[in-house]
Design a protein around this motif. Structure first.
Motif, PDB file in Angstrom:
ATOM      1  N   LEU A   1       2.568  -9.924   5.868  1.00 15.05           N
ATOM      2  CA  LEU A   1       2.963  -8.626   5.334  1.00 15.05           C
ATOM      3  C   LEU A   1       3.225  -8.783   3.839  1.00 15.05           C
ATOM      4  O   LEU A   1       3.979  -9.671   3.428  1.00 15.05           O
ATOM      5  N   LEU A   2       2.619  -7.927   3.039  1.00 18.03           N
ATOM      6  CA  LEU A   2       2.744  -8.019   1.597  1.00 18.03           C
ATOM      7  C   LEU A   2       3.913  -7.178   1.093  1.00 18.03           C
ATOM      8  O   LEU A   2       4.499  -6.378   1.842  1.00 18.03           O
ATOM      9  N   ASP A   3       4.251  -7.353  -0.180  1.00 14.15           N
ATOM     10  CA  ASP A   3       5.337  -6.592  -0.790  1.00 14.15           C
ATOM     11  C   ASP A   3       5.162  -5.100  -0.544  1.00 14.15           C
ATOM     12  O   ASP A   3       4.057  -4.559  -0.654  1.00 14.15           O
ATOM     13  N   GLY A   4       6.258  -4.428  -0.225  1.00 12.17           N
ATOM     14  CA  GLY A   4       6.214  -2.992   0.012  1.00 12.17           C
ATOM     15  C   GLY A   4       6.005  -2.607   1.453  1.00 12.17           C
ATOM     16  O   GLY A   4       5.964  -1.415   1.763  1.00 12.17           O
ATOM     17  N   SER A   5       5.889  -3.570   2.343  1.00 12.87           N
ATOM     18  CA  SER A   5       5.695  -3.248   3.756  1.00 12.87           C
ATOM     19  C   SER A   5       6.976  -2.677   4.366  1.00 12.87           C
ATOM     20  O   SER A   5       8.079  -3.030   3.975  1.00 12.87           O
ATOM     21  N   GLY A   6       6.767  -1.799   5.347  1.00 18.53           N
ATOM     22  CA  GLY A   6       7.906  -1.257   6.079  1.00 18.53           C
ATOM     23  C   GLY A   6       8.654  -0.159   5.361  1.00 18.53           C
ATOM     24  O   GLY A   6       9.736   0.240   5.794  1.00 18.53           O
TER      25      GLY A   6
END
Length: 211
Positions: free
Chosen positions: A29-34
């Motif tokens: 999961l990359l930055d900004g996920s969720g």
């Protein structure tokens, strides 16, 4: 070989970038996920409203609405009563116009808070919260999350969202956006109605797979 596999993983929860997860040194999961997501592009139906929209369609549909404009102008010329014109004006805001008035396309996170509420040999529990504000500063949504990492490495997310529109009578969507690394996006399994919700509206939830 034949024993329990153990892969190191790194999880970041909270802060300005939302979730970030890597397993075995490879990003998942990359930055900004969720992050909370309450916006989608409006459809033609979202851009329509009541009688006035027949005469004054949304700007995005003007090119395809010449006939409606002519019909609407003819209708307005045939309406001599001021009270009826006011009735038309009172119902003239489309869903898309209301979403724009509430600033839903341009919400930004503010007042992010993160705290560890439990840490022992079995699990680590982290709670985060954020207010989502419109460009004018009004709070339009609140998002709270409990992220639990179990000893097995499983990640459990429990999310709660409160949306606070002022002009909108409906919402474009309420969900979470995830940025998955391309190398990890070959297969997906989820529990829900699938990607054709409108066609499976009355079917029970099921486990769906995509490859």
């Amino acid at each position: 070989e034949g024993g329990d596999a153990c892969l190191p993983f790194e999880l970041r929860v909270g802060g300005e970038g939302g979730l970030r997860l890597s397993v075995g040194g490879k990003p998942l999961l990359l930055d900004g996920s969720g992050e909370l997501n309450v916006w989608r592009a409006p459809t033609d139906n979202d851009q329509g409203s009541t009688l006035r929209t027949i005469a004054l369609p949304h700007a995005a549909t003007l090119a395809a609405s010449v006939w409606w404009i002519r019909l609407g102008l003819s209708f307005l010329r045939a309406v001599p009563y001021l009270w009826l014109r006011r009735l038309i004006d009172s119902g003239s805001v489309s869903y898309a116009d209301a979403w724009e008035a509430d600033g839903l396309p341009r919400l930004s996170a503010a007042r992010r808070r993160t705290r560890i509420t439990l840490a022992d040999s079995e699990r680590v529990e982290v709670r985060t919260s954020a207010d989502w504000r419109a460009p004018g500063g009004a709070t339009r949504a609140r998002h709270r999350r409990t992220a639990t990492v179990l000893r097995s490495g499983a990640l459990l997310l429990e999310d709660e969202a409160e949306v606070l529109p002022a002009a909108s009578r409906s919402l474009p969507r309420v969900g979470l956006s995830f940025r998955v690394a391309a190398a990890a996006a070959q297969h997906a399994t989820w529990c829900g109605r699938g990607y054709s919700c409108e066609r499976r509206l009355f079917t029970p939830h099921a486990v769906n797979r995509h490859a």
